[in-house]
Design an enzyme around this catalytic site. Structure first.
Site, PDB file in Angstrom:
ATOM      1  N   HIS A  22       0.830  -1.195   0.000  1.00 50.99           N
ATOM      2  CA  HIS A  22       0.000   0.000   0.000  1.00 50.99           C
ATOM      3  C   HIS A  22       0.870   1.253   0.000  1.00 50.99           C
ATOM      4  O   HIS A  22       1.755   1.397   0.836  1.00 50.99           O
ATOM      5  CB  HIS A  22      -0.900  -0.023   1.238  1.00 50.99           C
ATOM      6  CG  HIS A  22      -1.731   1.196   1.392  1.00 50.99           C
ATOM      7  ND1 HIS A  22      -1.802   1.892   2.566  1.00 50.99           N
ATOM      8  CD2 HIS A  22      -2.500   1.856   0.512  1.00 50.99           C
ATOM      9  CE1 HIS A  22      -2.601   2.915   2.416  1.00 50.99           C
ATOM     10  NE2 HIS A  22      -3.033   2.925   1.177  1.00 50.99           N
ATOM     11  N   ASP A  30       8.343   6.193 -20.688  1.00 49.29           N
ATOM     12  CA  ASP A  30       8.441   6.148 -22.146  1.00 49.29           C
ATOM     13  C   ASP A  30       9.842   5.700 -22.564  1.00 49.29           C
ATOM     14  O   ASP A  30      10.727   5.499 -21.728  1.00 49.29           O
ATOM     15  CB  ASP A  30       8.049   7.492 -22.765  1.00 49.29           C
ATOM     16  CG  ASP A  30       8.953   8.654 -22.380  1.00 49.29           C
ATOM     17  OD1 ASP A  30      10.165   8.443 -22.130  1.00 49.29           O
ATOM     18  OD2 ASP A  30       8.452   9.794 -22.340  1.00 49.29           O
ATOM     19  N   ARG A 108       9.529  17.960 -14.025  1.00 49.27           N
ATOM     20  CA  ARG A 108      10.423  16.925 -14.562  1.00 49.27           C
ATOM     21  C   ARG A 108      11.412  16.372 -13.538  1.00 49.27           C
ATOM     22  O   ARG A 108      11.497  15.154 -13.337  1.00 49.27           O
ATOM     23  CB  ARG A 108      11.183  17.492 -15.764  1.00 49.27           C
ATOM     24  CG  ARG A 108      12.186  16.544 -16.357  1.00 49.27           C
ATOM     25  CD  ARG A 108      12.914  17.204 -17.513  1.00 49.27           C
ATOM     26  NE  ARG A 108      14.048  16.397 -17.927  1.00 49.27           N
ATOM     27  CZ  ARG A 108      15.095  16.885 -18.557  1.00 49.27           C
ATOM     28  NH1 ARG A 108      15.147  18.170 -18.859  1.00 49.27           N
ATOM     29  NH2 ARG A 108      16.079  16.107 -18.892  1.00 49.27           N
ATOM     30  N   TYR A 130       6.299  13.251 -23.066  1.00 51.78           N
ATOM     31  CA  TYR A 130       5.684  13.381 -21.739  1.00 51.78           C
ATOM     32  C   TYR A 130       4.717  12.232 -21.478  1.00 51.78           C
ATOM     33  O   TYR A 130       3.657  12.395 -20.895  1.00 51.78           O
ATOM     34  CB  TYR A 130       4.987  14.743 -21.577  1.00 51.78           C
ATOM     35  CG  TYR A 130       5.956  15.889 -21.655  1.00 51.78           C
ATOM     36  CD1 TYR A 130       6.716  16.246 -20.556  1.00 51.78           C
ATOM     37  CD2 TYR A 130       6.130  16.599 -22.843  1.00 51.78           C
ATOM     38  CE1 TYR A 130       7.624  17.290 -20.625  1.00 51.78           C
ATOM     39  CE2 TYR A 130       7.035  17.645 -22.920  1.00 51.78           C
ATOM     40  CZ  TYR A 130       7.784  17.983 -21.815  1.00 51.78           C
ATOM     41  OH  TYR A 130       8.678  19.020 -21.880  1.00 51.78           O
ATOM     42  N   GLY A 131       5.121  11.051 -21.901  1.00 47.94           N
ATOM     43  CA  GLY A 131       4.288   9.861 -21.753  1.00 47.94           C
ATOM     44  C   GLY A 131       4.493   9.132 -20.445  1.00 47.94           C
ATOM     45  O   GLY A 131       3.954   8.042 -20.267  1.00 47.94           O
ATOM     46  N   ASN A 132       5.256   9.701 -19.520  1.00 57.11           N
ATOM     47  CA  ASN A 132       5.564   9.021 -18.264  1.00 57.11           C
ATOM     48  C   ASN A 132       4.437   9.181 -17.251  1.00 57.11           C
ATOM     49  O   ASN A 132       3.825  10.240 -17.163  1.00 57.11           O
ATOM     50  CB  ASN A 132       6.856   9.589 -17.675  1.00 57.11           C
ATOM     51  CG  ASN A 132       7.971   9.558 -18.678  1.00 57.11           C
ATOM     52  OD1 ASN A 132       8.341   8.510 -19.179  1.00 57.11           O
ATOM     53  ND2 ASN A 132       8.509  10.729 -19.012  1.00 57.11           N
TER      54      ASN A 132
END
Length: 146
Positions: A22, A30, A108, A130-132
């Site tokens: 938890h 990416d 970032r 910016y696919g993270n």
């Protein structure tokens, strides 16, 4: 093979999801992400985009509703005109699995620092800028097992 386990998920990733507790966080990164420089536990999913992987993971992983936000996206760097269209896809997938989930946007370098504290980083073949995304594991409640 096992029933009800998405075929996209490797035994190694299933193990990571099972080991997480938890509040632990998982980074889906990416193809440009410096994951190996940030963490010692890195899984590779080259050639697989994050949307398919996120959808498969959320079939199994509950999100943490004791936290203010259940997911985080890497914010666009100031001065960059990129519009991360992939974010709406991620939002749709998250909402499909958890309508109450909320998302925050992490600068970032703060995202990188948070990645260092994550349970693991999964580097994918995702090419969207910016696919993270970071997702935070929640708990299974007794009524969820019925």
């Amino acid at each position: 093979m096992l029933k009800k386990i998405p075929k996209l998920l490797s035994p190694e990733l299933i193990l990571v999801l099972m080991e997480m507790g938890h509040g632990d966080e998982l980074v889906l990164a990416d193809a440009n992400y410096p994951g190996h420089a940030l963490h010692s536990r890195v899984l590779r999913y080259d050639g697989i985009g994050i949307p398919r992987l996120l959808d498969a993971i959320l079939e199994l992983l509950p999100l943490d509703h004791y936290a203010a936000h259940q997911a985080a996206f890497m914010a666009v760097v100031e001065g960059d005109n990129t519009v991360p269209v992939i974010w709406s896809t991620y939002e749709d997938i998250i909402a499909k699995h958890d309508e109450a989930a909320t998302i925050e946007y992490e600068e970032r370098f703060a995202f990188y620092n948070r990645s260092r504290q994550s349970y693991a980083i999964v580097i994918t073949g995702e090419e969207a800028l910016y696919g993270n995304i970071i997702i935070k594991k929640g708990v299974i409640k007794p009524e969820d097992n019925n």
